[in-house]
Design an enzyme around this catalytic site. Structure first.
Site, short mmCIF file in Angstrom:
data_model
loop_
_atom_site.label_atom_id
_atom_site.label_comp_id
_atom_site.label_asym_id
_atom_site.label_seq_id
_atom_site.Cartn_x
_atom_site.Cartn_y
_atom_site.Cartn_z
N GLU A 162 0.81 -1.21 0.00
CA GLU A 162 0.00 0.00 0.00
C GLU A 162 0.86 1.28 0.00
OE1 GLU A 162 -3.78 -1.32 2.57
OE2 GLU A 162 -1.88 -2.19 3.12
N SER A 216 -5.37 -4.57 1.74
CA SER A 216 -5.60 -4.32 0.32
C SER A 216 -5.95 -5.58 -0.47
CB SER A 216 -4.37 -3.67 -0.34
OG SER A 216 -4.31 -2.31 0.02
N TYR A 256 -8.67 -0.48 -6.14
CA TYR A 256 -7.83 0.60 -6.62
C TYR A 256 -8.03 0.99 -8.07
CZ TYR A 256 -5.77 0.02 -2.09
OH TYR A 256 -5.60 -0.05 -0.73
N ARG A 259 -11.12 2.30 11.07
CA ARG A 259 -12.28 2.03 10.23
C ARG A 259 -12.65 0.57 10.45
NH1 ARG A 259 -10.70 1.59 4.77
NH2 ARG A 259 -11.22 -0.59 5.04
N ASP A 294 -14.95 -2.64 9.54
CA ASP A 294 -15.66 -3.13 8.35
C ASP A 294 -16.53 -4.34 8.69
OD1 ASP A 294 -14.08 -1.19 7.18
OD2 ASP A 294 -12.75 -2.61 6.16
N GLU A 323 -13.23 -6.78 9.83
CA GLU A 323 -11.90 -6.41 10.31
C GLU A 323 -11.87 -4.96 10.78
OE1 GLU A 323 -8.68 -5.88 7.65
OE2 GLU A 323 -9.91 -5.05 6.05
N ASN A 336 -9.32 -1.67 10.76
CA ASN A 336 -8.12 -1.10 10.13
C ASN A 336 -7.70 0.11 10.93
OD1 ASN A 336 -7.87 -2.84 7.63
ND2 ASN A 336 -9.98 -2.14 7.47
N GLY A 344 -7.28 4.07 4.62
CA GLY A 344 -6.99 4.98 3.51
C GLY A 344 -7.44 6.39 3.89
P1 ADP Z 1 -8.06 -6.82 3.65
O1 ADP Z 1 -7.51 -6.55 5.00
O2 ADP Z 1 -7.00 -7.14 2.66
O3 ADP Z 1 -9.01 -5.75 3.19
P2 ADP Z 1 -10.42 -8.49 4.13
O4 ADP Z 1 -10.44 -9.51 5.19
O5 ADP Z 1 -11.17 -7.23 4.39
O6 ADP Z 1 -8.90 -8.19 3.76
O7 ADP Z 1 -10.97 -9.16 2.82
C1 ADP Z 1 -11.03 -8.45 1.58
C2 ADP Z 1 -12.37 -8.64 0.92
O8 ADP Z 1 -12.61 -10.03 0.65
C3 ADP Z 1 -13.57 -8.20 1.73
O9 ADP Z 1 -13.77 -6.81 1.65
C4 ADP Z 1 -14.68 -9.02 1.07
O10 ADP Z 1 -15.05 -8.48 -0.20
C5 ADP Z 1 -14.00 -10.35 0.81
N1 ADP Z 1 -14.15 -11.29 1.93
C6 ADP Z 1 -13.19 -11.56 2.84
N2 ADP Z 1 -13.60 -12.47 3.74
C7 ADP Z 1 -14.86 -12.78 3.41
C8 ADP Z 1 -15.83 -13.69 3.97
N3 ADP Z 1 -15.54 -14.44 5.03
N4 ADP Z 1 -17.06 -13.76 3.36
C9 ADP Z 1 -17.33 -12.99 2.27
N5 ADP Z 1 -16.46 -12.13 1.70
C10 ADP Z 1 -15.23 -12.03 2.24
MG MG Z 2 -10.70 -5.20 4.22
MG MG Z 3 -7.56 -4.75 6.14
K K Z 4 -6.74 -5.08 9.68
#
Ligand code: ADP
Ligand code: MG
Ligand code: MG
Ligand code: K
Length: 339
Positions: A15, A174, A245, A284, A286, A300, A302, A306
């Site tokens: 990132e 990301s 992105y 943030r 999510d 998660e 963060n 961003g």
């Molecule tokens: P990062 O920290 O890289 O953003 P995330 O854990 O937020 O990683 O996962 C990235 C994306 O993958 C999420 O925003 C969502 O679109 C999808 N995703 C991740 N885990 C799940 C899940 N358990 N069920 C449905 N979608 C998921």
């Molecule tokens: Mg995420």
């Molecule tokens: Mg993240």
């Molecule tokens: K995180």
């Protein structure tokens, strides 16, 4: 007197470029009569660049190399009132830089070592949140030595979660290294990819159907506030790197068009998580929301989201009446507030 701010940007993670555009936004927005801001860019190799090279990197959008292990004059309490470590991902958002600044005795924006480290590791964060009853998808941990020595056990544990499932490096962001695995045959390559990026990998059950993705901003220290709830919409199967992105691939909706109880629950869970994880300043948080069943899961937290003028976190606060400059000013104040 003006507050002297050291703005750290760039860094070693995937990132790097995102961080530099966030830094350009902060530089452009901080009132110059109140702050004197010195940007220091950390190259992709993790070296701190001197002033002129930092300026150049901000303009060109990236710094591949150069610089020193650390700029001594930069990490000294005498030189700056507050450091704003506007770094995302490993070696920046994960407690490492926060540890350095703590040792140096300089107040800084955002979470300390503990909150940063725990939020960076998706498995640690889930364990803490599970212990205070925050709803989350089912998940399992796998480690690199285990994948080397007993791959079958890892495969079995993953398979028990059902398909499709998500395989993710525990300590990235990301969406780097994340796979949505639809069938047993694709599991091995997804695990190889995730383990090439991290020693720890999280296996996650997918929500029932593609979830709606809700995000909320938290601002404060011991008595934090939650922003309005926002939603990200996109056509891609999940919110992958490309979707994140590439201009026009995703859109932000603030406030999210969800029932009032859902928004209230999101904000309440975000504050619970922020406090349980010992976050500070900003985060943030999510969520996944499955409309059909009403299921809501925290995905998660963060700790350095961003931060460009068009990023979700500042936009969420803008909807609550905070301009970008007000928000940054508040974050700087929070950094020096006694806790
Ligand atoms: P990062 O920290 O890289 O953003 P995330 O854990 O937020 O990683 O996962 C990235 C994306 O993958 C999420 O925003 C969502 O679109 C999808 N995703 C991740 N885990 C799940 C899940 N358990 N069920 C449905 N979608 C998921
Ligand atoms: Mg995420
Ligand atoms: Mg993240
Ligand atoms: K995180």
């Amino acid at each position: 007197v003006k507050k002297r701010i050291l703005l750290l940007a760039g860094g070693q993670s995937g990132e790097h470029e995102v961080s530099l555009s966030s830094a350009r936004s902060v530089l452009g927005a901080l009132p110059q009569d109140r702050f004197s801001v010195t940007p220091v860019v950390i190259s992709k190799q993790g070296r701190w660049l001197p002033a002129s090279a930092s300026q150049q990197a901000l303009e060109s959008g990236a710094a591949e190399e150069g610089g020193e292990l650390m700029l001594h004059e930069a990490a000294r309490a005498e030189g700056y009132d507050v450091v704003f470590p506007l770094l995302h991902g490993p070696m920046g958002e994960d407690g490492t830089v926060q540890g350095l600044l703590t040792l140096a005795g300089i107040p800084f924006v955002g979470s300390g070592v503990l909150g940063s480290a725990v939020c960076m590791d998706k498995i640690m964060a889930k364990a803490v949140l599970a212990s205070c009853g925050v709803p989350q998808v089912a998940y399992q941990l796998a480690t690199r030595p285990e994948w080397r020595e007993e791959p079958q056990r890892v495969i079995e544990r993953a398979t028990a979660l059902g398909f499709p499932l998500f395989v993710k490096p525990a300590n990235l962001g990301s969406s780097v290294g994340i796979s949505k695995v639809r069938a047993a045959g694709d599991l091995s390559s997804a695990l190889d990819l995730a383990f090439s990026l991290d020693r720890r990998v999280i296996l996650e059950a997918m929500t029932r159907g593609k979830p709606r993705e809700l995000e909320v901003g938290v601002l404060g220290n011991d008595t934090p506030l939650a922003s309005p709830v926002g939603e990200l919409r996109f056509d891609a199967e999940f919110y992958d790197y490309h979707t994140k992105y590439t201009e026009g691939e995703a859109s932000m909706h603030i406030p999210a068009d969800v029932p009032r109880e859902v928004a209230a629950r999101v904000r309440e869970l975000a504050i619970t998580a922020f406090q349980a994880l010992d976050c500070a300043g900003l985060a943030r948080v999510d969520f996944f929301y499955v409309e059909e069943s009403g299921e809501l899961y925290l995905n998660e937290v963060n700790t350095m989201p961003g931060f460009t003028t068009t990023s979700m976190y500042p936009k969420l606060w803008e909807a609550a009446g905070w301009s970008y400059a007000d928000l940054v000013t508040r974050l700087v104040e929070l950094a020096t507030e006694e806790r």
